[in-house]
Write a protein that holds these residues in place. Structure first.
Motif, PDB file in Angstrom:
ATOM      1  N   PHE A 106      27.769  39.210  25.511  1.00 12.67           N
ATOM      2  CA  PHE A 106      28.767  39.177  26.582  1.00 12.67           C
ATOM      3  C   PHE A 106      28.296  39.887  27.846  1.00 12.67           C
ATOM      4  CE2 PHE A 106      30.984  39.447  22.418  1.00 12.67           C
ATOM      5  CZ  PHE A 106      31.344  38.107  22.352  1.00 12.67           C
ATOM      6  N   ALA A 107      27.005  39.759  28.144  1.00 13.53           N
ATOM      7  CA  ALA A 107      26.476  40.374  29.363  1.00 13.53           C
ATOM      8  C   ALA A 107      27.126  39.806  30.614  1.00 13.53           C
ATOM      9  CB  ALA A 107      24.962  40.186  29.429  1.00 13.53           C
ATOM     10  N   GLU A 108      27.657  38.600  30.514  1.00 13.91           N
ATOM     11  CA  GLU A 108      28.316  37.992  31.671  1.00 13.91           C
ATOM     12  C   GLU A 108      29.558  38.780  32.082  1.00 13.91           C
ATOM     13  OE1 GLU A 108      27.553  35.326  34.556  1.00 13.91           O
ATOM     14  OE2 GLU A 108      26.415  35.578  32.701  1.00 13.91           O
ATOM     15  N   ALA A 109      30.117  39.553  31.148  1.00 17.46           N
ATOM     16  CA  ALA A 109      31.271  40.400  31.455  1.00 17.46           C
ATOM     17  C   ALA A 109      30.846  41.772  31.973  1.00 17.46           C
ATOM     18  CB  ALA A 109      32.141  40.577  30.210  1.00 17.46           C
ATOM     19  N   ILE A 110      29.534  42.026  31.976  1.00 12.99           N
ATOM     20  CA  ILE A 110      29.034  43.356  32.334  1.00 12.99           C
ATOM     21  C   ILE A 110      28.222  43.345  33.628  1.00 12.99           C
ATOM     22  CG2 ILE A 110      27.559  45.274  31.576  1.00 12.99           C
ATOM     23  CD1 ILE A 110      28.160  44.453  28.683  1.00 12.99           C
TER      24      ILE A 110
ATOM     25  N   GLU B 126      27.909  45.687  41.289  1.00 16.97           N
ATOM     26  CA  GLU B 126      28.674  46.070  42.485  1.00 16.97           C
ATOM     27  C   GLU B 126      28.500  47.550  42.822  1.00 16.97           C
ATOM     28  OE1 GLU B 126      32.727  44.942  42.020  1.00 16.97           O
ATOM     29  OE2 GLU B 126      32.320  42.780  42.118  1.00 16.97           O
ATOM     30  N   SER B 127      28.095  48.337  41.831  1.00 18.36           N
ATOM     31  CA  SER B 127      27.854  49.767  42.043  1.00 18.36           C
ATOM     32  C   SER B 127      26.363  50.101  42.009  1.00 18.36           C
ATOM     33  CB  SER B 127      28.597  50.588  40.983  1.00 18.36           C
ATOM     34  OG  SER B 127      29.988  50.411  41.090  1.00 18.36           O
ATOM     35  N   ASP B 128      25.512  49.099  42.219  1.00 26.74           N
ATOM     36  CA  ASP B 128      24.053  49.265  42.227  1.00 26.74           C
ATOM     37  C   ASP B 128      23.481  49.669  40.880  1.00 26.74           C
ATOM     38  OD1 ASP B 128      23.611  48.562  44.907  1.00 26.74           O
ATOM     39  OD2 ASP B 128      24.103  50.581  45.594  1.00 26.74           O
ATOM     40  N   ILE B 129      24.239  49.507  39.803  1.00 21.72           N
ATOM     41  CA  ILE B 129      23.756  49.864  38.475  1.00 21.72           C
ATOM     42  C   ILE B 129      22.992  48.674  37.891  1.00 21.72           C
ATOM     43  CG2 ILE B 129      24.397  50.558  36.133  1.00 21.72           C
ATOM     44  CD1 ILE B 129      26.915  51.831  37.338  1.00 21.72           C
ATOM     45  N   THR B 130      21.781  48.935  37.451  1.00 18.38           N
ATOM     46  CA  THR B 130      20.923  47.872  36.928  1.00 18.38           C
ATOM     47  C   THR B 130      21.191  47.609  35.455  1.00 18.38           C
ATOM     48  OG1 THR B 130      19.245  49.594  36.630  1.00 18.38           O
ATOM     49  CG2 THR B 130      19.023  48.164  38.555  1.00 18.38           C
ATOM     50  N   TRP B 131      21.018  46.354  35.072  1.00 18.67           N
ATOM     51  CA  TRP B 131      20.993  45.920  33.660  1.00 18.67           C
ATOM     52  C   TRP B 131      19.511  45.823  33.344  1.00 18.67           C
ATOM     53  CZ3 TRP B 131      24.302  45.639  29.793  1.00 18.67           C
ATOM     54  CH2 TRP B 131      24.119  44.733  28.742  1.00 18.67           C
ATOM     55  N   PHE B 132      18.971  46.893  32.751  1.00 23.92           N
ATOM     56  CA  PHE B 132      17.523  47.113  32.794  1.00 23.92           C
ATOM     57  C   PHE B 132      16.876  47.142  31.411  1.00 23.92           C
ATOM     58  CE2 PHE B 132      13.731  49.738  32.833  1.00 23.92           C
ATOM     59  CZ  PHE B 132      13.019  49.176  33.876  1.00 23.92           C
ATOM     60  N   GLY B 133      15.658  46.569  31.344  1.00 27.36           N
ATOM     61  CA  GLY B 133      14.763  46.766  30.215  1.00 27.36           C
ATOM     62  C   GLY B 133      15.231  46.175  28.912  1.00 27.36           C
ATOM     63  N   PHE B 134      16.022  45.121  28.952  1.00 27.94           N
ATOM     64  CA  PHE B 134      16.545  44.527  27.731  1.00 27.94           C
ATOM     65  C   PHE B 134      15.613  43.433  27.226  1.00 27.94           C
ATOM     66  CE2 PHE B 134      18.210  42.459  31.431  1.00 27.94           C
ATOM     67  CZ  PHE B 134      18.207  41.107  31.151  1.00 27.94           C
ATOM     68  N   CYS B 135      15.805  43.074  25.974  1.00 29.34           N
ATOM     69  CA  CYS B 135      14.889  42.109  25.361  1.00 29.34           C
ATOM     70  C   CYS B 135      15.215  40.677  25.707  1.00 29.34           C
ATOM     71  CB  CYS B 135      14.922  42.250  23.839  1.00 29.34           C
ATOM     72  SG  CYS B 135      16.486  41.760  23.055  1.00 29.34           S
ATOM     73  N   CYS B 136      16.585  40.394  25.742  1.00 29.55           N
ATOM     74  CA  CYS B 136      16.967  39.010  25.502  1.00 29.55           C
ATOM     75  C   CYS B 136      17.941  38.473  26.543  1.00 29.55           C
ATOM     76  CB  CYS B 136      17.590  38.891  24.117  1.00 29.55           C
ATOM     77  SG  CYS B 136      16.561  39.639  22.825  1.00 29.55           S
ATOM     78  N   SER B 137      17.463  37.546  27.335  1.00 32.02           N
ATOM     79  CA  SER B 137      18.290  36.936  28.375  1.00 32.02           C
ATOM     80  C   SER B 137      18.994  35.713  27.805  1.00 32.02           C
ATOM     81  CB  SER B 137      17.419  36.513  29.561  1.00 32.02           C
ATOM     82  OG  SER B 137      16.714  37.610  30.088  1.00 32.02           O
ATOM     83  N   ILE B 138      20.303  35.818  27.610  1.00 33.23           N
ATOM     84  CA  ILE B 138      21.038  34.688  27.036  1.00 33.23           C
ATOM     85  C   ILE B 138      22.242  34.277  27.877  1.00 33.23           C
ATOM     86  CG2 ILE B 138      20.301  35.186  24.682  1.00 33.23           C
ATOM     87  CD1 ILE B 138      22.968  36.502  24.186  1.00 33.23           C
ATOM     88  N   THR B 139      22.419  34.901  29.046  1.00 37.82           N
ATOM     89  CA  THR B 139      23.521  34.520  29.929  1.00 37.82           C
ATOM     90  C   THR B 139      22.965  34.248  31.328  1.00 37.82           C
ATOM     91  OG1 THR B 139      24.018  36.777  30.701  1.00 37.82           O
ATOM     92  CG2 THR B 139      25.066  36.055  28.642  1.00 37.82           C
ATOM     93  N   PRO B 140      23.684  33.493  32.134  1.00 37.33           N
ATOM     94  CA  PRO B 140      23.198  33.181  33.494  1.00 37.33           C
ATOM     95  C   PRO B 140      22.897  34.415  34.331  1.00 37.33           C
ATOM     96  CG  PRO B 140      24.993  31.710  32.909  1.00 37.33           C
ATOM     97  CD  PRO B 140      24.910  32.729  31.801  1.00 37.33           C
ATOM     98  N   SER B 141      23.759  35.434  34.248  1.00 37.56           N
ATOM     99  CA  SER B 141      23.528  36.634  35.062  1.00 37.56           C
ATOM    100  C   SER B 141      22.237  37.339  34.676  1.00 37.56           C
ATOM    101  CB  SER B 141      24.701  37.612  34.920  1.00 37.56           C
ATOM    102  OG  SER B 141      25.844  37.131  35.584  1.00 37.56           O
ATOM    103  N   GLU B 142      21.925  37.374  33.388  1.00 34.18           N
ATOM    104  CA  GLU B 142      20.705  38.037  32.949  1.00 34.18           C
ATOM    105  C   GLU B 142      19.461  37.323  33.460  1.00 34.18           C
ATOM    106  OE1 GLU B 142      21.541  40.075  28.713  1.00 34.18           O
ATOM    107  OE2 GLU B 142      22.046  37.938  28.782  1.00 34.18           O
TER     108      GLU B 142
END
Length: 436
Positions: free
Chosen positions: A144-148, A154-170
């Motif tokens: 559910f990365a699309e919800a995150i 919006e607060s400049d916080i990165t979604w960083f260093g993860f293994c697996c891109s399974i959503t459009p945002s990732e």
């Protein structure tokens, strides 16, 4: 550890430099110091005292500085798949970084947010990251990365260093920095199957993964002038995959598969019951020793395409040592996995980039530093990555896929054994570029 700055060593070097400068005052040939000599001595003493005070203040500031807050999001309590290995690894990685001087002397503090396989709770994790002042969300995995991702961005916080891109945002958001190659390891399965001499290849993709995995897999087949005999879409949860195995093996000599560890458990049972001689190809961290248990003979020789070299190889020496030192039961959870090694690599990458930031490490300064990192070298955990170059000439919507290389291993008597540690770039295959 070379990638971190040790504040104690830095203070020692400053002290030596001050002492050397203090020795340059010079005296007179008389027994009594001249007024000039005395003044110089006073000045040297004052300078030394000031430098010592500054060094002491620096050490005190670092010791009392607010920790750098990070978050890791995953599923821990749910009816579906859970990823305790991610939570365990996030905390081990934080302890390792802190024991090696932290980030420029500042400790890191990790919050593991359990999204309980619920998109609403995942959105709550995102809000918590913002409210707590997290610098980054590191080494996570969730469906559910699309919800995150849009919320934290919006607060400049990165979604960083993860293994697996399974959503459009990732795969497309500029605040997304994956280290893993998903869905390229599925392309790697196709590559290896063709190179192994497979003539008739069928594909199996778990429900929900078709949109991400199927296009590049079919492009890879086209690159070799081929197409799948059939593509079987299986449910994420099933008590019996016998019918799916029968369809997948019909007319095939090889089957490439994409599913998570839990369905592989049931799949491999049905695979063994089918007594097929079709060769099986699967993905790292899912087709593994846990999912092959009870079907060791049937899965023997199966090829695994992955993102990370095997845990027993040199890049993971510190990780293995941390697991051993903590007395972690490595039989209960698979740490030779996307979740285990992926989270460790994510934290090591965060530390490497953040340690190079001059000034305060904030969400914004880390985003800027990551966005300007052109040579992220984790010593072989992943290929050297360039976050400044998006995959703009690649598959539309996959522009944040910086890592497009795979490594291979295989199952031998129910155990995962590396075939080699060479990263193989499959970018052209994923685009359907004809192969010689």
């Amino acid at each position: 550890m070379k990638m971190f700055k040790n504040s104690i060593a830095l203070i020692a070097v400053l002290g030596l430099a001050v002492t050397a400068c203090g020795d340059d005052g010079g005296g007179t040939s008389t027994d009594e110091p001249s007024a000039t000599t005395a003044e110089q001595g006073d000045t040297t003493a004052e300078t030394t005292d000031e430098a010592t005070a500054e060094a002491t203040d620096e050490a005190t500031d670092e010791a009392t500085a607010e920790p750098i807050k990070l978050m890791t999001v995953t599923t821990l309590n749910a009816n579906g798949p859970t990823y305790e290995n991610i939570a365990i690894t996030a905390n081990l990685a934080a302890d390792f970084i802190n024991s090696n001087g932290g980030i420029n002397g500042r400790l890191i503090e990790v919050e593991v947010c359990d999204e309980q396989f619920d998109p609403a709770i995942a959105a709550g994790c995102a809000r918590q990251a913002v409210e707590s002042g997290a610098v980054s969300v590191v080494g996570s995995f969730t469906y559910f990365a699309e919800a995150i991702v849009p919320v934290i961005a919006e607060s400049d916080i990165t979604w960083f260093g993860f293994c697996c891109s399974i959503t459009p945002s990732e795969l497309s958001n500029p605040y997304s920095f994956p280290l893993g190659n998903q869905p390229m390891y599925a392309v790697g399965e196709v590559k290896r199957a063709v190179e192994d001499g497979c003539e008739n290849i069928n594909a199996v993709i778990v429900d929900g993964g078709e949109a991400v995995f199927r296009p590049p897999m079919e492009n890879a087949m086209k690159a070799y002038g081929r197409e799948f005999g059939q593509v079987v879409l299986t449910p994420a949860v099933s008590q019996d995959f016998s019918a799916d195995v029968a369809r997948a093996t019909n007319g095939a000599d090889c089957v490439v598969t994409v599913m998570s560890e839990t369905p592989y458990l049931t799949w491999n049972t049905a695979w063994a019951q089918a007594e097929t001689d079709v060769k099986l190809y699967g993905i790292q961290g899912n087709l593994n020793a846990i999912s092959a248990k009870g079907a060791e003979e049937a899965t023997d020789g199966s090829i695994i395409a992955g993102m990370y070299p095997d845990i027993m190889t040199a890049p993971w020496d510190d990780y293995r040592a941390a697991l051993d030192a903590a007395g972690i039961d490595q039989e209960a959870n698979d740490f030779n996995s996307l979740g285990g090694m992926g989270t460790w690599a994510g934290y090591m990458a965060f530390a490497q980039i953040a340690s190079g930031i001059e000034g305060e490490v904030t969400a914004q300064s880390f985003f800027e530093a990551a966005n300007n990192t052109s040579n992220l070298d984790l010593g072989g955990m992943v290929p050297v990555l360039d976050f400044t170059q998006e995959w703009t000439d690649g598959i539309p919507g996959y522009n944040r896929l910086f890592n497009r290389s795979v490594v291979f291993s295989q199952l031998e008597n129910g155990k995962v054994v590396p075939l080699d540690n060479e990263f193989v770039d499959v970018s052209d295959l994923a685009l359907g570029v004809p192969q010689d």
